[in-house]
Motif scaffolding. Sequence first.
Motif: not given
Lengths: 502, 660, 501, 98, 167
Positions: A14-16, A33-35, A40-43, A85-86
């Motif tokens: 997210p920081v990147v 941002a959405l992408a 992030e969610f996929v990770i 986290v999830l």
Amino acid sequence: MYSQAVLTALLGWPVVAAAGVLLVPERWAKHVALAASLVEFVISVPLWWTFQPAAGMQFVLDLPWIPAWGIRYTVGVDGISLFMVLLTTFLVPLSVLGSYAYITTRQRGFYALMLVLTSGMIGVFVSLDLFLFYVMWEVMLIPMYFIIGVWGGERRLYAAIKFFIYTFFGSLLMLVAILVLVLRVGQQTGLYSFSYAYLTAHLGGLGPAAFWLFGAFFLAFAIKVPMFPFHTWLPDAHVEAPTAGSVILAGVLLKMGTYGFLRFALPLFPSVALHPAIQAGIVTLALIGIVYGGLVAMVQPDFKKLIAYSSVAHLGFVMLGIWALTLQSVQGALLVMINHGISTGALFFLAGMLYERRHSRLIDAFGGIAKVVPLLAAALTIVSLSSIGLPGTNGFVGEFLVLLGAFPTYPRAAIVAATGVIVAAMYLLPALQRVIYNPLDKPENEQLRDLSPREIAVLVPLLACIVWIGVYPAPILRRMEPAAKNLVQSVRLDAATFTATR
Amino acid sequence: MPLPLLPPLTLLWVVPALPLAGSVVNGALALAAPRAKRAVSLVGVGVLVLAFAAAALAVVALAQLHPSAPLVVRYWEWLPVGDLQVAFALQLDQLSAVMILVVTGVGALIHVFSVGYMRGDPGYARYFAYLNLFVFFMLTLVLGASFPVMFVGWEGVGLCSYLLIGFWFTEKINADAGKKAFVVNRIGDFGFLVAMLLIFRHTGSLDFGAVFPKASAAFPAGGPVVTAITLFLFLGCTGKSAQIPLYTWLPDAMQGPTPVSALIHAATMVTAGVYLVARCGPLFALSPVGSATVAGVGALTALFAATIALKQWDIKRVLAYSTVSQLGYMFLGVGTGAYAAGIFHLTTHAFFKALLFLGSGSVIHAMHRAYHATHAHEDAQDMRNMGGLARYMPWTAALMWIATLAIAGIPPLAGFFSKDEILGAAFARGAVRPAWYVFWGMGLAAALLTAFYMTRLMLYTFHGPNRTGDREREQLHEAPPVMTGPLVALGVLTVLGGALNIPPLFGGGARLEHWLAPVTDVALTPAPDASPATAWALVASAVLVAALGMVGAFQLLRPEALVPARLAPPARGLGRLLWKKWYVDELYDAIVVRPVLWLSREVLWKIVDKRLVDGLLVNGTAAASRALGWVGSRLQTGEVGVYVVLFVVGVLAVVGAVVR
Amino acid sequence: MNLDLTSTGDLARALLPELTLTAAGMLVLLVTAWRHTSGRDLRIAGWVTLTGLVAGGVAVWWLWWHTARAAGPPSMIAVDDFRFVTDGLFLAAAGLTVLVSFDYLEREGLLVPEYYVLLLFATLGMMLMAGGEDLMVVFLGLELMSVSVYVLAGIDRRSGAAAEAALKYFLLGAFASGFLLYGIALVYGATATTNLTQIAAQVRSLSLVQSPMLLIGLGLVLVGFGFKVAAVPFHMWAPDVYDGSPTPVTGYMATAVKAAAFAALFRVLVEAFGGVTAWKPIVWWLAVATMVVGNFIALAQHTVKRMLAYSSVAHAGYLLVAVAAASWAGSAALLAYLFAYTLVTLAAFALLAAQGREGERDVRIDDLAGLGQRRPWLALALAVCMLSLLGFPGTAGFIGKWYILVAATMAHENVLAAILVLTSVVSAGYYLPVIMAMYMKPQPFDQAHAGVRLGRPAAVVVAACVVGLLVLGVRPNPLLDLARSSAIVPPARAATPATGR
Amino acid sequence: MLLGPALAVSAALFALGVLGVLLRRNAIVIFMCVELMLNAANLAFVAFAQQLGVAGQIFVFFVMAVAAAEAAVGLAIILAVYRHRHTVDLQHINLLKG
Amino acid sequence: MDGTRILFGGFAVLAIASAGLCITRRNPVASALWLVATLFSLAALFVLLDAQFIAVLQVLVYAGAIMVLFLFVIMLLNLGRAGPTDLKGPLGLGVGVLLAGLLLVQLLVLRQAGPAAGGPARATTEQGMIPTVARPLFTAYLVPFEITSLLLLAAIVGAVVLAKRKL
């Protein structure tokens, strides 16, 4: 590879991405941002499958950070933090999507802050080093402060600074407590370490200091929860924050307090936490939160404020569950934490959608709009029902488990808490009625748009979760059970030994 | 041995799943294509018919086995946490078999009726979605194999009731009524919830199959725990089944569409409490206090509600209070331990009360159309605006008369047998516990009033001169066949329903009682058998009372003297007291609702929250800090003299501290 | 490298940084003697000064690199890492101040090249003061520094405020010097020496812990230093002087002067009076009073400059906590905090200097409204500064504060630590409004920030400081290692350790 | 042995200096009072030097240099202030406050 | 010995009395002159305390140079006339006397205190002479001595910067 890198990736990405958001043109910011948040969610999704319920801390990465002070970068999750986290990674894309229309100025900044905030929140949940935890705990304040203060409502400045200082107040005392704790343990064992595992393994002999240390931790977490009487920052922050801010605030930030209790306050100071007087006191506060929060919510003219006070009530259930400290109650508390994130998040989304349409948060500004916006009305109904804990929705499962688990330990408290079930209906249903039912007597409400596809996309995942967790929570419960069991047993055992040796 | 053709009972899920599917489809249609009324009717009614068929098959299969223990089918783990292992499981036994038949059967008829009744409504699809959903939850309620699963249905039906009462939500009064129903039900559900906590605490399980066998071992008979459990459970029942003190929502619930009143607020949902007491028989059997409370409250409610029904003008309200009163009978029955009698009355009541409601719906439908045609704004439900309708709607009038006789307890209609059985059981119980003589007396008095107010309703509605209005009169017609058809079917059931359980006294086989025996035997506290002479005397008194009530009504009431509602003078004295429902709503408002609101708004929010916690503690601290800073900065006068003085004071302090 | 300070050669080596700076001072003085009319002359003087400072820095580095240590009998000047690191700090602060001053002096029309001379002399004074191993050197270094700074404060002769600031600073400073001097006299009388290590030895051998003369002397010395570090109640000058002085000078005063005073105070207290416990409760109370008063009064300020002035008083309180810890950790914490604090304060004052249109004294916090949109980088830098001052994680300010807390808790001063964090909470009440104004309030009128100018050298300073703050906030290891290795190790104390309440 | 009396005199002079600073508003006079304090310290140094050796006297030497330096700068500052305010009365020099 | 004591007492009284007058005279010039008187008395005391060289310096540097500077500035600013008093009012007086009195009480503790035993070198009659003072000044105390030179240089620069007519 995945198991070591995933949490760090969740923290770093997210920081990147935030930097990336700042670099792209203004109108692209939200899409980027959405992408990013979806990535992030996929990770995070494979965590669900690769998680081994019985294996304790997992996905651990442990690197030296500030060796001079015995501080390490240690991250990991267990059954307790996994879902936090999830929940975070799940709510953030929705919040971003939900802000598409709401945020019209300084978009790059907003979305970048959202992403940084994500990083901070995940950091709080995965830190296994007390220093790292503290840093994350504070770091996530800043983006939230800006989100409230820059994109908030009329009294945003007041709300933002109140939010900040209130939280800061609690957390700084916790900082001192962390230090004293580490030094105490260090003096006894010869090793100064902020490692969570090390500290929990070498407790004992804190003596009366434990009381003060616990007090500091308690204050920090109680403010965040927020428990009565530390709750008054919440209505202001919730009301003034933009939709995404409210959602994240209710959905994730409040959970940090309860998570802190579970992860730190209880295991680190078991003998204090289970001291009968303290336990009773906290349970009493939790009950006050449940009933008081509900009753005050009942008379709020502002829809978001109503939801805010309802949060106080819901989090009261969580506190009751944590402090009753039985397997059912703790799991119930964890589940309520998840549920509250989903349901209250959804409620805030809906409140935001209403606000976008009418530029008013007052309940009385609406009325009868189910006729014009049936989809929105349907969604609002379902979410409200979840929030009042209707069986078959997620809300019931968690609260029921809390009550069931708390009853053997605190029968009277559980009964009082059960009245919260009545109160919940007493505040949400009238509000629901005044918003979507009743005569459609305001001309400006006659032309409201119904949900757009984007808004549907925001709400559908939440609604799906509401039903899914309500009907089939077993996968979640099974994943958290070993961790919860371990927590309950070790805390009870430690408390017993420390009390005995005192 | 099961017949080879019958499907296995693991397919029991089909019964509730069908209405659920119908609800989902209709819900989708409501949002996507609200005008597709044919599809909606087809789905809405179709799933009910299919569900009835499935239920019938299941009951047949059950009958083949006639097991002594319930058949439990587990589908998936729901709440597996440590000791708590709640599965989503359904169970079929003789009791739930009766219930699913009633629910799907009467439900199907009412669905059919609704097709006609709701035809012109813009929310047609939504209506059927709710109604199907209700049936789903009701089936979950009766089929659930554990307290939590039952609770899902229990609250689910409350939800549907809420949605359907407020179906025409743009009227505030409707939305209010729905909200009231939900909140009052929630108060009852609180009792249910606490009862569950107690049960789990003391038995370690929430499955019916585990709790009831353990009950006698886990709870000493008459002990405080089991008494608490039964009382809390009964609190749940008073909410759901509209008993004193939580009955007030039911009359208001008449704001919903009339078929809803028939299905939910007469035939099925409100009887869930009775079902719960019957289901938990093993627990109530262990608690004399609990049972007596059930019976006593039931009897009191029966009488109390009947008094109110005497003076209501709204046709549906009369029926609503009548329902409350009849539910009281049922509780008197199950509280007495006569579970079969209670369930029997439940069943027959479902028939004749549904018939009455649908009949009144038919009347209202006609009245409404008449007023609508002339654009008059008169109350289509006020009996003072009716009169002489038998001329225009002969079928409806005839069928409603049948139901009236049934509810009054005129033999050999269904109501006679069931009511008689309850009163008989109560009287018999009086021999052991004299309190039951009082209950019996109250029941008898209620029967008298029932006969009276029902006759009054019929007289004012269908007989005497018509008061609808001259122009409107021409618009009054009988309802279409799709509506009268179900009426006829219910009429048949009302006439024949008594045959289900004709007691041995009349040479019957008490078949329902035998059928239910595996469920009720474990629970029943055997009542002493009355002698045949006493039994006959009781029958005679019941019939006499019913006849007395009807004759009295004919004698005392003058339909010709009535004037239309808008011209009617306000009632006075006792009549006003009854018309105002003993001012109970006002009382609740004054001692509960308003104090709570006042406390919340004026004390908790404005004083505790805003002034004390936020104002004094939080902002007060901030203001004090700022004030402190302000004072400090005032000391910074800019004059060196002041600085020097403070400096020297500091020196003195430091030197003083050093030397000490 | 062991230096025998009785030999002139080694003494010169040990004093190489000071000698370099002296030479630089002379050089600049010569330059100014001929060239003192135009802005260009000013710049030349500035660059020469900067060169001199860098040369001094190289000399310090040379000594540090060769791990120079004093050998032989007690001497006038300390040769240890503490001195080198503090010297580096003063030189860095001075260098950054020079860079900030380039634009400022020209913009304000202060064509006074002697400014740089005085800056060099002041820095020299600090180095002597913090490196002095003898009370005499400490006193003279302090006076050298003070005299130069008195003049610097009033160097803007057209400004009445500056003159007033200089006068107040001077009068009260001289007054405080009187106390310091009298204290030194008494200490000398009690111990027959002014050398720090010998004082400690005398205290031990003559068991003077209860001697009233020594104690009064100690108390008066504390007063003198308390004035220089602006400890409450000897702080009253600070807000006024900081307020009235030219902003770069204020930055210099708030950082270097304070750092020097703290370094010297710590050295004196630990090296000379390590065995005397009487000063600990005093420092304890001074710390509490300073933290409380500084933070609360700052809350009531409206102008940025005065707010920063009070905030610097508050920070003196935090530093006093490190002094109160009086341990190796306290010394390291002091260094780390001073380093972080110097960075942030210099950057903050440089940014404030950039705000000044009609005098930066009058910049109210609300005047910053809308800066975040108009000048995003400037606002970002100021925001980072505010967060660092607040001690927020992720910035060097947090690391410094954390270190002080570590030192305090290690010395069992938990109450002091708690007061520190509680007053830090108060400080959020005045740091946050700055951020709030910049980002959350619209700019009052269209050209509100048109006059904001940050020259290139100053911009470099700010950027370097801000980057430094952030980098050290995340990765503080080099700073910590430096601080730990350079800390003064207090002599083993015979007396009981714990004090405070 | 004149140490005791000398210290007493020194203390008295010091206190008088402080008193002067406390009592006066004229910047120059206050500065003179500060000089008085320095001299009190000098007296103490000299008195100690009689017992402890020459270091005390050397200190006095340095103090005089300091006093001279301070006097030069201080008087220049007072002049500068006077140029702006036309007074050296500290009561009226209170632009900076709050 | 007695003579020394008497002399000491006399000059001490003189010093204190002049100091008292110095701080109470309304006229700055008078104050300055009384201060000069104090300084002279102190010089006498220095002699009595075996510090002859310092006594000379006291007269030359202090009374001679520094005080002249003071007087010069007083005259320059035209403060010589007795204007309205700059003494504080009764409240200031009370507070001042109280504080200074307390300070005096605290400091008078010193009267009983003896100095450290065993200083580096016991006093000799030679002590106050120029060589004994000067030699360490350029050996052991070289560093501080050089600092004073810098200090004076800085003061000169500062004074020039502040006082010169043109910028």
